[in-house]
Design an enzyme around this catalytic site. Structure first.
Site, PDB file in Angstrom:
ATOM      1  N   GLN A 264       0.717   4.671   9.183  1.00  0.00           N
ATOM      2  CA  GLN A 264      -0.207   3.760   8.515  1.00  0.00           C
ATOM      3  C   GLN A 264      -1.443   3.453   9.365  1.00  0.00           C
ATOM      4  O   GLN A 264      -1.343   3.079  10.532  1.00  0.00           O
ATOM      5  CB  GLN A 264       0.543   2.465   8.138  1.00  0.00           C
ATOM      6  CG  GLN A 264       1.673   2.756   7.158  1.00  0.00           C
ATOM      7  CD  GLN A 264       2.433   1.534   6.680  1.00  0.00           C
ATOM      8  OE1 GLN A 264       3.652   1.566   6.613  1.00  0.00           O
ATOM      9  NE2 GLN A 264       1.740   0.462   6.332  1.00  0.00           N
TER      10      GLN A 264
ATOM     11  N   ARG B 262       2.683   2.210  12.645  1.00  0.00           N
ATOM     12  CA  ARG B 262       1.215   2.071  12.729  1.00  0.00           C
ATOM     13  C   ARG B 262       0.683   3.173  13.634  1.00  0.00           C
ATOM     14  O   ARG B 262       1.226   3.393  14.738  1.00  0.00           O
ATOM     15  CB  ARG B 262       0.864   0.700  13.313  1.00  0.00           C
ATOM     16  CG  ARG B 262      -0.612   0.411  13.352  1.00  0.00           C
ATOM     17  CD  ARG B 262      -1.211   0.125  11.995  1.00  0.00           C
ATOM     18  NE  ARG B 262      -0.761  -1.130  11.443  1.00  0.00           N
ATOM     19  CZ  ARG B 262      -0.798  -1.422  10.133  1.00  0.00           C
ATOM     20  NH1 ARG B 262      -1.254  -0.556   9.252  1.00  0.00           N
ATOM     21  NH2 ARG B 262      -0.368  -2.595   9.697  1.00  0.00           N
TER      22      ARG B 262
ATOM     23  N   CYS C 281       0.807  -1.227   0.000  1.00  0.00           N
ATOM     24  CA  CYS C 281       0.000   0.000   0.000  1.00  0.00           C
ATOM     25  C   CYS C 281       0.843   1.282   0.000  1.00  0.00           C
ATOM     26  O   CYS C 281       0.603   2.184  -0.803  1.00  0.00           O
ATOM     27  CB  CYS C 281      -0.964  -0.016   1.178  1.00  0.00           C
ATOM     28  SG  CYS C 281      -0.231  -0.674   2.682  1.00  0.00           S
TER      29      CYS C 281
ATOM     30  N   HIS D 131      -3.235   6.095   4.419  1.00  0.00           N
ATOM     31  CA  HIS D 131      -1.870   6.095   4.928  1.00  0.00           C
ATOM     32  C   HIS D 131      -1.198   7.433   4.579  1.00  0.00           C
ATOM     33  O   HIS D 131      -1.363   7.946   3.467  1.00  0.00           O
ATOM     34  CB  HIS D 131      -1.042   4.973   4.290  1.00  0.00           C
ATOM     35  CG  HIS D 131      -1.407   3.598   4.759  1.00  0.00           C
ATOM     36  ND1 HIS D 131      -2.257   3.343   5.807  1.00  0.00           N
ATOM     37  CD2 HIS D 131      -1.011   2.372   4.296  1.00  0.00           C
ATOM     38  CE1 HIS D 131      -2.362   2.035   5.985  1.00  0.00           C
ATOM     39  NE2 HIS D 131      -1.626   1.418   5.079  1.00  0.00           N
TER      40      HIS D 131
HETATM   41  N1  LIG Z   1      -5.788  -3.626   4.307  1.00  0.00           N
HETATM   42  C1  LIG Z   1      -4.989  -2.974   3.462  1.00  0.00           C
HETATM   43  O1  LIG Z   1      -4.889  -1.744   3.475  1.00  0.00           O
HETATM   44  C2  LIG Z   1      -4.189  -3.746   2.452  1.00  0.00           C
HETATM   45  C3  LIG Z   1      -3.487  -3.046   1.464  1.00  0.00           C
HETATM   46  C4  LIG Z   1      -2.758  -3.760   0.508  1.00  0.00           C
HETATM   47  C5  LIG Z   1      -2.751  -5.140   0.563  1.00  0.00           C
HETATM   48  N2  LIG Z   1      -3.433  -5.791   1.547  1.00  0.00           N
HETATM   49  C6  LIG Z   1      -3.415  -7.253   1.556  1.00  0.00           C
HETATM   50  O2  LIG Z   1      -4.703  -7.700   1.134  1.00  0.00           O
HETATM   51  C7  LIG Z   1      -5.021  -8.950   1.782  1.00  0.00           C
HETATM   52  C8  LIG Z   1      -6.377  -8.809   2.463  1.00  0.00           C
HETATM   53  O3  LIG Z   1      -6.258  -7.834   3.479  1.00  0.00           O
HETATM   54  P1  LIG Z   1      -7.509  -7.272   4.303  1.00  0.00           P
HETATM   55  O4  LIG Z   1      -6.961  -6.141   5.076  1.00  0.00           O
HETATM   56  O5  LIG Z   1      -8.678  -7.044   3.417  1.00  0.00           O
HETATM   57  O6  LIG Z   1      -7.825  -8.511   5.288  1.00  0.00           O
HETATM   58  P2  LIG Z   1      -9.100  -8.792   6.182  1.00  0.00           P
HETATM   59  O7  LIG Z   1      -9.967  -7.581   6.324  1.00  0.00           O
HETATM   60  O8  LIG Z   1      -8.559  -9.387   7.436  1.00  0.00           O
HETATM   61  O9  LIG Z   1      -9.926  -9.896   5.372  1.00  0.00           O
HETATM   62  C9  LIG Z   1      -9.400 -11.154   5.033  1.00  0.00           C
HETATM   63  C10 LIG Z   1     -10.425 -12.249   5.346  1.00  0.00           C
HETATM   64  O10 LIG Z   1     -10.630 -12.359   6.771  1.00  0.00           O
HETATM   65  C11 LIG Z   1     -11.897 -12.985   7.005  1.00  0.00           C
HETATM   66  N3  LIG Z   1     -12.525 -12.248   8.125  1.00  0.00           N
HETATM   67  C12 LIG Z   1     -12.402 -12.620   9.414  1.00  0.00           C
HETATM   68  N4  LIG Z   1     -13.052 -11.768  10.217  1.00  0.00           N
HETATM   69  C13 LIG Z   1     -13.609 -10.837   9.429  1.00  0.00           C
HETATM   70  C14 LIG Z   1     -14.413  -9.688   9.680  1.00  0.00           C
HETATM   71  N5  LIG Z   1     -14.768  -9.321  10.933  1.00  0.00           N
HETATM   72  N6  LIG Z   1     -14.822  -8.927   8.632  1.00  0.00           N
HETATM   73  C15 LIG Z   1     -14.446  -9.247   7.381  1.00  0.00           C
HETATM   74  N7  LIG Z   1     -13.703 -10.333   7.099  1.00  0.00           N
HETATM   75  C16 LIG Z   1     -13.270 -11.129   8.097  1.00  0.00           C
HETATM   76  C17 LIG Z   1     -12.654 -12.960   5.683  1.00  0.00           C
HETATM   77  O11 LIG Z   1     -12.590 -14.266   5.090  1.00  0.00           O
HETATM   78  P3  LIG Z   1     -13.833 -15.262   5.032  1.00  0.00           P
HETATM   79  O12 LIG Z   1     -14.996 -14.502   4.463  1.00  0.00           O
HETATM   80  O13 LIG Z   1     -13.373 -16.357   4.164  1.00  0.00           O
HETATM   81  O14 LIG Z   1     -14.050 -15.641   6.458  1.00  0.00           O
HETATM   82  C18 LIG Z   1     -11.829 -12.003   4.840  1.00  0.00           C
HETATM   83  O15 LIG Z   1     -11.917 -12.294   3.471  1.00  0.00           O
HETATM   84  C19 LIG Z   1      -3.867  -9.215   2.754  1.00  0.00           C
HETATM   85  O16 LIG Z   1      -2.949 -10.092   2.165  1.00  0.00           O
HETATM   86  C20 LIG Z   1      -3.231  -7.855   2.943  1.00  0.00           C
HETATM   87  O17 LIG Z   1      -1.863  -7.932   3.281  1.00  0.00           O
HETATM   88  C21 LIG Z   1      -4.160  -5.130   2.477  1.00  0.00           C
END
Ligand SMILES: NC(=O)c1ccc[n+]([C@@H]2O[C@H](COP(=O)([O-])OP(=O)(O)OC[C@H]3O[C@@H](n4cnc5c(N)ncnc54)[C@H](OP(=O)(O)O)[C@@H]3O)[C@@H](O)[C@H]2O)c1
Length: 373
Positions: free
Chosen positions: A165, A270, A138, A277
């Site tokens: 961040q 963080r 990001c 960010h």
């Molecule tokens: N966040 C950022 O700013 C960002 C930026 C660039 C890249 N990334 C990358 O993108 C990937 C996804 O990141 P993310 O931040 O989107 O992860 P996340 O919000 O933790 O979501 C990932 C998975 O966690 C599960 N989950 C568990 N509890 C949840 C809840 N309360 N609400 C929603 N989902 C929940 C869901 O899977 P199920 O539906 O299968 O349970 C969801 O698809 C990672 O590899 C990260 O490093 C993130």
């Protein structure tokens, strides 16, 4: 011909933003979507007008189903990619893989996508038969969007960056926990917060004590982030950097397809903001440029860059996470020459890491691929 698309991680924070953008841009035209899940198999899918969706959530680990898909988009995270990506290819899967996670970024057969910066590299990789397209880190993507023209003109000698961040960068569970931390403090001080007879230090001590309480919510963060900052993101590398800091140089140079590495380093922090960010740069140029020249270069690169005049009123209005949240704008300000060296200048940039820092490059590579095969 209609394409079968699998979408894993659509419920997470990046996935939710991506899905919303793809619906808004009508990107699912002429596709059938299979929403994949690791936790809610068989439950009903969300319903969206004019979109062909398989009615129930499908097991994200169902190899037979995945093998039938033309494109898999995943925002599920590196753990999922590590398991499924190799297995699918062992079975001879020939589809396109579009991923938000970092796991595949260092692989030689992957292309890190950020098309306003590296469309020429993306097109070259497509022509070479590359089928793995990964969004960048990001802060790297936001930095490149902000400083694009200086990189394009090969004017940068090196960059040192301090990041600020937001918690949404760590995922949905962490946002919830930060809000719970906020609530825990407020629940414990609500009866004294308006007491003007109370010494302000008594209030400050009370909050500090509440943050030490053993019931304070910190299952994921492990310490309070509210009223705090954590100058550490991701794993320790063996050179003193964190992995987040390591990505700065590696990913930037891979995205740009550079033969000569531009040195980039910094400290990633963080902070308890929710979204967007911020980054503070110290940049050394290869030659001396005036502030006017620098801003003209920066502004000319892409339509999302917004130069913020270096004064208090504009800075507080336009150069904050609050100002860029939920927009594609890349604000850059505090541009000034540094006393340290006439080739050096500072800049501060803010951008929504869920849009240009994660979802938007994925949406745009999806659009590109769907139109070429
Ligand atoms: N966040 C950022 O700013 C960002 C930026 C660039 C890249 N990334 C990358 O993108 C990937 C996804 O990141 P993310 O931040 O989107 O992860 P996340 O919000 O933790 O979501 C990932 C998975 O966690 C599960 N989950 C568990 N509890 C949840 C809840 N309360 N609400 C929603 N989902 C929940 C869901 O899977 P199920 O539906 O299968 O349970 C969801 O698809 C990672 O590899 C990260 O490093 C993130």
């Amino acid at each position: 011909m209609m394409k079968n698309i699998g979408f894993a991680g659509w419920r997470g924070i990046v996935g939710s933003v991506l899905l919303k953008r793809m619906l808004y841009k009508n990107d699912f035209y002429n596709t059938k979507i299979f929403f994949l899940t690791t936790s809610q198999i068989g439950e009903k899918c969300p319903i969206y007008a004019n979109i062909n969706i398989h009615p129930t959530l499908q097991d994200a680990y169902n190899i037979q189903l995945l093998l039938s898909l033309d494109i898999i988009i995943t925002c599920q995270g590196s753990k999922y990619t590590r398991i499924i990506y190799h297995k699918l290819h062992e079975y001879g899967w020939k589809g396109y893989w579009i991923d938000a996670a970092s796991y595949l970024r260092p692989f030689p057969n992957s292309c890190i996508v950020l098309d306003p910066i590296n469309l020429h590299v993306i097109k070259k990789k497509i022509d070479m038969g590359i089928k793995t397209f990964v969004g960048g880190n990001c802060t790297v993507s936001l930095m490149l969007m902000a400083l694009g023209e200086l990189f394009k003109q090969n004017m940068i000698e090196w960059v040192f960056v301090s990041t600020y961040q937001a918690i949404s960068g760590a995922g949905a569970k962490f946002i919830q926990e930060l809000l719970l931390q906020n609530k825990f403090i407020n629940d414990n001080i609500h009866n004294i917060i308006n007491d003007n007879t109370l010494n302000i230090l008594t209030l400050e001590r009370k909050i500090a004590n509440v943050m030490e309480n053993k019931l304070f919510p910190k299952k994921h963060l492990t310490i309070p982030l509210i009223n705090n900052v954590i100058p550490w993101i991701d794993q320790k590398m063996n050179n003193g950097q964190t992995k987040e800091e390591w990505k700065g140089q590696f990913e930037t140079n891979k995205i740009l397809d550079n033969k000569f590495i531009i040195p980039i380093d910094g400290i990633c922090v963080r902070v308890p903001t929710l979204r967007s960010h911020s980054q503070s740069f110290m940049i050394k140029l290869k030659k001396e440029l005036s502030i006017n020249n620098i801003t003209t270069f920066l502004q000319s690169h892409n339509k999302w860059v917004k130069i913020i005049p270096n004064d208090y009123e504009n800075t507080k209005k336009y150069l904050t996470p609050q100002a860029t949240n939920n927009t594609l704008n890349i604000a850059i300000g505090r541009i000034k020459k540094l006393n340290i060296d006439k080739y050096c200048f500072s800049a501060f940039t803010v951008g929504d890491q869920l849009l240009w820092g994660a979802a938007e490059p994925l949406r745009r590579i999806f659009k590109l691929l769907i139109n070429i095969f």
